[in-house]
Design a protein around this motif. Sequence first.
Motif, PDB file in Angstrom:
ATOM      1  N   VAL A   1      -5.736   0.742  -6.681  1.00 18.00           N
ATOM      2  CA  VAL A   1      -6.849  -0.062  -7.181  1.00 18.00           C
ATOM      3  C   VAL A   1      -6.672  -1.458  -6.597  1.00 18.00           C
ATOM      4  CG1 VAL A   1      -7.991  -0.910  -9.282  1.00 18.00           C
ATOM      5  CG2 VAL A   1      -6.848   1.303  -9.297  1.00 18.00           C
ATOM      6  N   GLY A   2      -7.755  -2.182  -6.530  1.00 16.02           N
ATOM      7  CA  GLY A   2      -7.598  -3.541  -6.005  1.00 16.02           C
ATOM      8  C   GLY A   2      -7.592  -3.517  -4.501  1.00 16.02           C
ATOM      9  N   THR A   3      -6.702  -4.274  -3.909  1.00 10.96           N
ATOM     10  CA  THR A   3      -6.793  -4.450  -2.469  1.00 10.96           C
ATOM     11  C   THR A   3      -5.566  -3.909  -1.759  1.00 10.96           C
ATOM     12  OG1 THR A   3      -5.846  -6.626  -2.705  1.00 10.96           O
ATOM     13  CG2 THR A   3      -8.248  -6.493  -2.657  1.00 10.96           C
ATOM     14  N   ILE A   4      -5.811  -3.287  -0.647  1.00 13.18           N
ATOM     15  CA  ILE A   4      -4.722  -2.820   0.202  1.00 13.18           C
ATOM     16  C   ILE A   4      -5.298  -2.731   1.618  1.00 13.18           C
ATOM     17  CG2 ILE A   4      -5.097  -0.306   0.045  1.00 13.18           C
ATOM     18  CD1 ILE A   4      -1.672  -1.759  -0.528  1.00 13.18           C
ATOM     19  N   GLY A   5      -4.431  -2.858   2.597  1.00 15.72           N
ATOM     20  CA  GLY A   5      -4.929  -2.839   3.966  1.00 15.72           C
ATOM     21  C   GLY A   5      -5.203  -4.242   4.418  1.00 15.72           C
ATOM     22  N   TYR A   6      -5.012  -4.489   5.724  1.00 11.76           N
ATOM     23  CA  TYR A   6      -5.216  -5.866   6.157  1.00 11.76           C
ATOM     24  C   TYR A   6      -6.651  -6.282   5.905  1.00 11.76           C
ATOM     25  CZ  TYR A   6      -6.231  -3.258  10.474  1.00 11.76           C
ATOM     26  OH  TYR A   6      -6.693  -2.356  11.387  1.00 11.76           O
ATOM     27  N   GLY A   7      -6.810  -7.543   5.602  1.00  6.22           N
ATOM     28  CA  GLY A   7      -8.139  -8.005   5.234  1.00  6.22           C
ATOM     29  C   GLY A   7      -8.438  -7.723   3.772  1.00  6.22           C
ATOM     30  N   HIS A   8      -7.409  -7.196   3.053  1.00  3.12           N
ATOM     31  CA  HIS A   8      -7.568  -6.929   1.629  1.00  3.12           C
ATOM     32  C   HIS A   8      -8.809  -6.112   1.320  1.00  3.12           C
ATOM     33  CE1 HIS A   8      -4.612  -9.811  -0.407  1.00  3.12           C
ATOM     34  NE2 HIS A   8      -4.231  -9.615   0.816  1.00  3.12           N
ATOM     35  N   THR A   9      -8.938  -4.978   1.989  1.00  2.00           N
ATOM     36  CA  THR A   9     -10.069  -4.108   1.670  1.00  2.00           C
ATOM     37  C   THR A   9      -9.799  -3.422   0.341  1.00  2.00           C
ATOM     38  OG1 THR A   9      -9.068  -2.992   3.540  1.00  2.00           O
ATOM     39  CG2 THR A   9     -11.467  -3.129   3.534  1.00  2.00           C
ATOM     40  N   PRO A  10     -10.813  -3.354  -0.520  1.00  2.00           N
ATOM     41  CA  PRO A  10     -10.603  -2.600  -1.750  1.00  2.00           C
ATOM     42  C   PRO A  10     -10.366  -1.144  -1.374  1.00  2.00           C
ATOM     43  CG  PRO A  10     -12.716  -3.734  -1.749  1.00  2.00           C
ATOM     44  CD  PRO A  10     -12.153  -3.873  -0.377  1.00  2.00           C
ATOM     45  N   HIS A  11      -9.457  -0.513  -2.073  1.00  2.00           N
ATOM     46  CA  HIS A  11      -9.044   0.818  -1.659  1.00  2.00           C
ATOM     47  C   HIS A  11     -10.187   1.831  -1.744  1.00  2.00           C
ATOM     48  CE1 HIS A  11      -5.328   3.555  -1.430  1.00  2.00           C
ATOM     49  NE2 HIS A  11      -6.327   4.047  -0.758  1.00  2.00           N
ATOM     50  N   PHE A  12     -10.671   2.064  -2.940  1.00  2.00           N
ATOM     51  CA  PHE A  12     -11.798   2.997  -3.082  1.00  2.00           C
ATOM     52  C   PHE A  12     -12.957   2.272  -3.750  1.00  2.00           C
ATOM     53  CE2 PHE A  12      -7.999   5.689  -3.613  1.00  2.00           C
ATOM     54  CZ  PHE A  12      -8.090   6.313  -2.391  1.00  2.00           C
ATOM     55  N   ASN A  13     -13.040   0.992  -3.527  1.00  2.00           N
ATOM     56  CA  ASN A  13     -14.012   0.173  -4.239  1.00  2.00           C
ATOM     57  C   ASN A  13     -13.839   0.336  -5.741  1.00  2.00           C
ATOM     58  OD1 ASN A  13     -15.237  -0.867  -1.938  1.00  2.00           O
ATOM     59  ND2 ASN A  13     -16.322   1.067  -1.676  1.00  2.00           N
ATOM     60  N   ASP A  14     -12.640   0.673  -6.124  1.00  2.00           N
ATOM     61  CA  ASP A  14     -12.328   0.887  -7.524  1.00  2.00           C
ATOM     62  C   ASP A  14     -11.770  -0.414  -8.056  1.00  2.00           C
ATOM     63  OD1 ASP A  14     -12.468   2.839  -9.337  1.00  2.00           O
ATOM     64  OD2 ASP A  14     -10.978   4.122  -8.347  1.00  2.00           O
ATOM     65  N   THR A  15     -12.218  -0.825  -9.210  1.00  2.00           N
ATOM     66  CA  THR A  15     -11.652  -2.053  -9.735  1.00  2.00           C
ATOM     67  C   THR A  15     -10.769  -1.780 -10.930  1.00  2.00           C
ATOM     68  OG1 THR A  15     -13.624  -2.318 -11.042  1.00  2.00           O
ATOM     69  CG2 THR A  15     -13.516  -3.561  -8.989  1.00  2.00           C
ATOM     70  N   GLN A  16     -10.921  -0.606 -11.534  1.00  2.00           N
ATOM     71  CA  GLN A  16     -10.202  -0.369 -12.778  1.00  2.00           C
ATOM     72  C   GLN A  16      -9.132   0.690 -12.643  1.00  2.00           C
ATOM     73  OE1 GLN A  16     -13.468  -0.181 -15.886  1.00  2.00           O
ATOM     74  NE2 GLN A  16     -11.628  -0.277 -17.134  1.00  2.00           N
ATOM     75  N   VAL A  17      -7.988   0.401 -13.233  1.00  2.00           N
ATOM     76  CA  VAL A  17      -6.930   1.402 -13.251  1.00  2.00           C
ATOM     77  C   VAL A  17      -7.297   2.491 -14.249  1.00  2.00           C
ATOM     78  CG1 VAL A  17      -5.167  -0.296 -12.661  1.00  2.00           C
ATOM     79  CG2 VAL A  17      -5.600   0.243 -15.071  1.00  2.00           C
ATOM     80  N   SER A  18      -6.672   3.652 -14.082  1.00  2.00           N
ATOM     81  CA  SER A  18      -6.865   4.736 -15.041  1.00  2.00           C
ATOM     82  C   SER A  18      -5.572   5.535 -15.123  1.00  2.00           C
ATOM     83  CB  SER A  18      -8.040   5.628 -14.629  1.00  2.00           C
ATOM     84  OG  SER A  18      -7.894   6.041 -13.288  1.00  2.00           O
ATOM     85  N   THR A  19      -5.493   6.371 -16.125  1.00  6.06           N
ATOM     86  CA  THR A  19      -4.295   7.202 -16.263  1.00  6.06           C
ATOM     87  C   THR A  19      -4.674   8.579 -16.774  1.00  6.06           C
ATOM     88  OG1 THR A  19      -2.065   7.332 -17.224  1.00  6.06           O
ATOM     89  CG2 THR A  19      -3.768   6.455 -18.644  1.00  6.06           C
ATOM     90  N   ALA A  20      -3.774   9.530 -16.566  1.00  6.52           N
ATOM     91  CA  ALA A  20      -3.926  10.871 -17.136  1.00  6.52           C
ATOM     92  C   ALA A  20      -2.530  11.312 -17.553  1.00  6.52           C
ATOM     93  CB  ALA A  20      -4.515  11.828 -16.110  1.00  6.52           C
ATOM     94  N   ALA A  21      -2.397  11.779 -18.783  1.00 12.14           N
ATOM     95  CA  ALA A  21      -1.079  12.183 -19.267  1.00 12.14           C
ATOM     96  C   ALA A  21      -1.222  13.352 -20.230  1.00 12.14           C
ATOM     97  CB  ALA A  21      -0.385  11.010 -19.966  1.00 12.14           C
ATOM     98  N   ALA A  22      -0.174  14.134 -20.314  1.00  9.96           N
ATOM     99  CA  ALA A  22      -0.126  15.248 -21.283  1.00  9.96           C
ATOM    100  C   ALA A  22       1.297  15.325 -21.802  1.00  9.96           C
ATOM    101  CB  ALA A  22      -0.525  16.548 -20.609  1.00  9.96           C
TER     102      ALA A  22
END
Length: 739
Positions: free
Chosen positions: A92-113
């Motif tokens: 989430v957020g920015t990664i890659g030079y030029g700080h491209t948003p990764h998947f244009n995702d701004t929010q973290v999420s989780t899945a647990a069991a």
Amino acid sequence: MNWIKSPQDTGEQAVYFQKELTWSRKPIRVEAKVTAMGVYNLLVNGKKIGKQVLTPGWTSYINRVQVQTYDVTAELAAGGSVAVEVGQGWGVGTIGYGHTPHFNDTQVSTAAAITAYFADDTAETVETGTDWDCYTHPVLSTDIYNGETWDGTYQPVLLGKATVSDKTFHTVPQVGEWITTHERLRPVALFTAPNGERIIDFGQNMTGWVELHIKGQRGDVIAFDHAEVIDKDGNFYRGNYRTAKAYARFVLSGEEETLAPHFTFYGFRYIRVLEYPGEIDPAVFTAVVVHSDLKRTGDFHCGHPLINQLYHNVIWGQKSNYLDVPTDCPQRDERLGWTGDAQVFCRTAAINFDVEKFFAKWLGDMALEQLESGEIYGIVPNAIQDGHTRCSAAWGDAACICPWEIYLAYGNQELLRTHFPMMKKWVDYIHGAGKEEYLWLDGVHYGDWLAMDAGYGVCEGATPTHLIASAFFAYSCKLVVKAGRVLGEDVRAYEALYEKIVSKFRECYIENGAPTVKGIALENEYPQKKPPVITPDTQTARVLMLHFGLCTEEDRPVLAKQLAELVLENGTHLTTGFVGTPYLLHALAENGYEKLAYDLLLQETFPSWLFSVKQGATTMWEHWDGVKEDGTFWKDSMNSYNHYAYGAVYDWIFGVAAGIKVAEDGPGYEKVTIAPVPDERLGHLTASVETRRGRLLSHWEYREGRPLYRFEIPAGTTAKIVLPGGTIETVTEGVYMYG
Ligand code: BGC
């Protein structure tokens, strides 16, 4: 699994997802399966579970996200509070030079069991859902490149119940190694720079973070940023981090506490202390080394202190960049899985550490990201999805080179079988690309990246990129043939293709024993600055022709002589970049120029491996002149001091100087050749590798001007020993001495 997110977007601030658990009865075992989009830690009753960090690790998230399984019986048998804390991380957020948003995702999420197993073979499972609470987190901001800020006085705020995430990800069990903490380095110096800044030196360039152990006043602040080198005036230098702020800030709670970043990492040797309550106490600071949990397998030392330091730098280059994916560098706004860098260093990597599982994971992602057309882009996982990396020769060829090298090192046929389709698809792609069937004349390539022969500041080097691309086309095709033969596949079409490529290559690129570009326009697309010099008359062109076996046996000595002359004309210096450098010493030594290969290895003036060592390097540099003679730097824009690619020279030291080579018909060190090439200037040399069969070691030392040899062969290995004097013997387990 159910993916949940916070009802409010907290941006760079981390979040807790929390749930109180109770079981109907007392379970005999409790297991938690957890993952996140972002980087998470699992907490039970406020305590972190597991020694692994930076979970769920970095995979090709559009294809798969790893799930970690934890045994939490001891912590949760009686029920309790489960929390997953999540920060932005790679997902989430920015990664890659030029700080491209990764998947244009701004929010973290989780899945647990979380599953409780009972004695009567029944089980109860609690999964993430809209009954979990979301809280803000004292990590007020976190980002892979920018670093982290934490406030120990902060009171988390309940944001409400979690909501179902609109994005779900395909989950798989952990396939790679854990990322864990390793060495703990104490400061070697605390000093005041000429400009008045207070700097702590940990003595070693590395990847990880700085941990604080302190009891301060509530609200006191400790803040610092990170750097790899000190400039010529003695001041802190972090221009080469580009936009990455690599910053850390902690607000103390007032309790005695151990503090460290939660969701990020840094590449550094120095920190600049920006805020500290009172006089800085260096005892508060510990640098913690973080990388994938790889077993060290290689060892080396010799009688030449600078070469020993070079080896140290190779090892630390690998430690610093084998953090779940093989990255180019760990510090600036990049830290990406560049395929070219990975293939160049792959053989060395597999000598130094057990990287079988590490590569199995990364190659798995590469296969998933290969386009239908067969193309492979510059980085895996492909975090730069707007097409900014190139489908380049020597980068995409990682698809063939890495599976083959891993197969040779570990004898894992299954891995080769898994990736055989990827290998073929890559070669098929090149075969179909462009106007000439048997050469790769088109495309946009990285060329002989950072070579010295095209003029200062030109990245692609002087060797025509289509010559390099065509040479790698042949090499990868040959690897498909080799792999196919191992696997019992019908590779007649690739055998025929290989013959055609080689003959076309000779026709177009070699004339009267010299490199040429007959009939081919010296044109390629150069997205940035086109090299002012483009010529086949380079060291790298000859290195590829010789080492890949693209020349006729008649032309071989002629090309080798020209290569030697080019090196000598340049004052016994290389001019090669990422493509030519790894094979340069091989090409010389394979063709009778062993002494010249050693001369280059031992060269101390720029450009050379030992130049950086003389300049005080503790890791490998990206540029031959990262720090110049006069102490000034190569440009800020691309100047990593922790780029392992040129560390590939260790595969020559191990494979030629120590002489240990895995035979292609005996992978996994079942059959080896030991053909050492000693040189008195090293005095003595010992290189070993802990194979799956036991330790294999080659040693030589000079006594009264003559080399004496000792070899240790583990059980299950057959070694063909070839000594310079002519002794040839085939031996099995045991210790053998000659001379
Ligand atoms: C990276 C390299 C990489 C290259 C592509 C750079 O920015 O740091 O190591 O291979 O781009 O040529």
